[in-house]
Design an enzyme around this catalytic site. Structure first.
Site, PDB file in Angstrom:
ATOM      1  N   LYS A  41       0.841  -1.200   0.000  1.00 47.60           N
ATOM      2  CA  LYS A  41       0.000   0.000   0.000  1.00 47.60           C
ATOM      3  C   LYS A  41       0.881   1.256   0.000  1.00 47.60           C
ATOM      4  O   LYS A  41       2.076   1.177   0.290  1.00 47.60           O
ATOM      5  CB  LYS A  41      -0.908  -0.020   1.230  1.00 47.60           C
ATOM      6  N   ARG A 139     -10.079   0.612  15.120  1.00 40.87           N
ATOM      7  CA  ARG A 139     -10.232   1.267  13.811  1.00 40.87           C
ATOM      8  C   ARG A 139     -11.358   0.523  13.105  1.00 40.87           C
ATOM      9  O   ARG A 139     -12.422   0.355  13.682  1.00 40.87           O
ATOM     10  CB  ARG A 139      -8.882   1.219  13.078  1.00 40.87           C
ATOM     11  N   TYR A 268      14.918  31.339   2.750  1.00 41.20           N
ATOM     12  CA  TYR A 268      13.778  32.080   3.308  1.00 41.20           C
ATOM     13  C   TYR A 268      13.939  32.301   4.806  1.00 41.20           C
ATOM     14  O   TYR A 268      14.311  31.383   5.539  1.00 41.20           O
ATOM     15  CB  TYR A 268      12.483  31.293   3.100  1.00 41.20           C
ATOM     16  N   MET A 316      10.712  24.386  -1.369  1.00 42.68           N
ATOM     17  CA  MET A 316       9.917  23.372  -2.059  1.00 42.68           C
ATOM     18  C   MET A 316      10.762  22.461  -2.952  1.00 42.68           C
ATOM     19  O   MET A 316      10.586  21.246  -2.968  1.00 42.68           O
ATOM     20  CB  MET A 316       8.833  24.060  -2.899  1.00 42.68           C
TER      21      MET A 316
HETATM   22  C1  LIG Z   1      -0.179  -1.800   6.942  1.00 40.71           C
HETATM   23  C2  LIG Z   1      -0.801  -3.010   7.499  1.00 40.71           C
HETATM   24  C3  LIG Z   1      -0.017  -4.142   7.769  1.00 40.71           C
HETATM   25  C4  LIG Z   1       1.502  -4.130   7.692  1.00 40.71           C
HETATM   26  O1  LIG Z   1       2.027  -3.472   8.811  1.00 40.71           O
HETATM   27  P1  LIG Z   1       3.615  -3.309   9.034  1.00 40.71           P
HETATM   28  O2  LIG Z   1       3.717  -2.738  10.397  1.00 40.71           O
HETATM   29  O3  LIG Z   1       4.087  -2.367   7.993  1.00 40.71           O
HETATM   30  O4  LIG Z   1       4.196  -4.660   8.896  1.00 40.71           O
HETATM   31  C5  LIG Z   1      -0.673  -5.299   8.142  1.00 40.71           C
HETATM   32  N1  LIG Z   1      -2.029  -5.325   8.290  1.00 40.71           N
HETATM   33  C6  LIG Z   1      -2.801  -4.235   8.085  1.00 40.71           C
HETATM   34  C7  LIG Z   1      -4.257  -4.311   8.271  1.00 40.71           C
HETATM   35  C8  LIG Z   1      -2.208  -3.046   7.702  1.00 40.71           C
HETATM   36  O5  LIG Z   1      -2.969  -1.959   7.496  1.00 40.71           O
END
Ligand SMILES: *Cc1c(COP(=O)(O)O)cnc(C)c1O
Length: 377
Positions: A41, A139, A268, A316
């Site tokens: 992700k 969550r 700046y 930037m």
């Molecule tokens: C991002 C995520 C992981 C991986 O977590 P890491 O700490 O990067 O290994 C596993 N499960 C879920 C649901 C996540 O959102």
């Protein structure tokens, strides 16, 4: 007009994909025979999802975790024929895409079950889903005592294939594992109290759990940060974590050099005034690339095999570095390392994270699309 390589960008992310595979081997040693579903992700934690995912696919990894259906579609359209677990909660408007692209969403509402099943039926398809149980993260996820009713609901819809039941740790990376053990217990109890059959995949472990919570392995693990060679935290107990190797280096080049007198204000706000005649290098990296402005006057870059202090506000697109110590030994075009190694020295994502009061995850994920990702090994 001749086209420049990598649109002329001098600030690039260099990927050591060989280390990605070594890190996965290390993780595989921790979990034994269990399959791993790498988390790619957020552009593979900033590393470049396409390069990372295709490389992993060639090495035999066929299932990946992504945040949303858009990330999955981008990878599918790049020709990757993998299976995608969509970890974030989804809305009704995502359903046609989820079904059409055969993604495996995480579900935590009854409406989602019905709407996914309806859409799958309409298309004459089946869709695999994972029920998410909140065991303490607070969550997304259903209350554990509702698992039986959710499983039953999924089972009542033939267009749904209940492929997994999952949960997520809130503090697996902390030294005190008390809460994590409680989460494992809650997850176990929820599953034991439910008729889900042996075919349902139970998955819970992130990177920290893989290292430090052997009881959390269940059927499959979902490592993220560790595959990129970064530690989930500084508090991991398992010494194997020392063998992780960072996959990413982030480097730029000097585009300008200038001698200035003592008393010259830089950038700046003139937050840095030279105390001596100085040689100042300009490098084309700034907060537009993900090099946080909060690091201004508080970070080093590696140039000519030395740590050189960044001086003045990070802007930037550019920032300045004091290379006075390198007079006569530095030229325009020389390499400057933001994260990575040079001449036996190293600047890690952890070092930047500590300065910013954040975690290495955020440092690498923040590296913007503007830096081309280049495979070096
Ligand atoms: C991002 C995520 C992981 C991986 O977590 P890491 O700490 O990067 O290994 C596993 N499960 C879920 C649901 C996540 O959102």
């Amino acid at each position: 007009m001749p086209k420049l390589d990598e649109p002329g960008r001098l600030t690039k992310v260099y990927l050591h994909l060989d280390r990605l595979i070594e890190n996965l081997k290390l993780l595989q040693q921790q979990v034994g025979e269990r399959p791993l579903w790498p988390c790619i992700k957020a552009n593979a934690y900033g590393h470049g999802a396409e390069l990372v995912a295709h490389h992993l696919y060639r090495q035999g990894y066929k299932t990946f975790c992504v945040a949303d259906v858009g990330e999955a579609i981008a990878l599918l359209e790049s020709g990757l024929e993998a299976t995608f677990i969509v970890l974030s909660a989804t809305l009704s408007e995502h359903i046609p895409a989820l079904v059409r692209y055969r993604c495996e969403p995480v579900i935590c509402t009854h409406d989602m079950i019905d709407e996914l099943a309806d859409e799958a039926e309409r298309r004459g398809q089946r869709i695999a889903v994972h029920i998410k149980v909140d065991t303490g993260m607070g969550r997304v996820g259903i209350h554990p005592e509702r698992l039986p009713e959710f499983v039953k609901h999924c089972r009542s819809r033939p267009a749904l294939h209940l492929r997994g039941i999952m949960s997520h740790f809130a503090c697996a990376d902390e030294t005190d594992k008390t809460f994590s053990y409680r989460q494992i217990e809650v997850f176990n109890a929820a599953i034991t109290g439910t008729e889900c059959g042996n075919s349902v995949i139970r998955h819970m472990a992130n990177s920290a759990a893989i290292f430090d919570l052997p009881g959390a392995g269940f059927d499959i693990c979902r490592p993220g940060i560790a595959i990129y060679g970064l530690r989930p935290s500084q508090d991991i107990i398992n010494p194997a974590v020392e063998r992780l190797k960072p996959v990413l280096e982030w480097k730029t080049r000097i585009v300008y050099l200038k001698e200035v007198t003592a008393g010259t204000g830089l950038s700046y706000g003139r937050t840095f005034i030279t105390q001596r005649p100085s040689l100042i290098a300009t490098v084309p990296v700034g907060y537009g690339d993900g090099f946080s402005r909060c690091l201004s006057n508080n970070v080093d870059l590696l140039i000519g095999g030395r740590r050189c202090p960044q001086v003045g506000r990070i802007t930037m697109d550019m920032c300045m570095v004091d290379v006075t110590e390198l007079r006569g030994a530095v030229e325009i075009g020389d390499e400057a390392v933001i994260i990575g190694e040079q001449g036996g020295l190293e600047i890690s994502a952890d070092e930047l994270a500590e300065k910013l009061g954040t975690i290495n995850y955020e440092i690498v994920t923040a590296i913007s699309q503007r830096s081309p990702r280049i495979v070096v090994a």
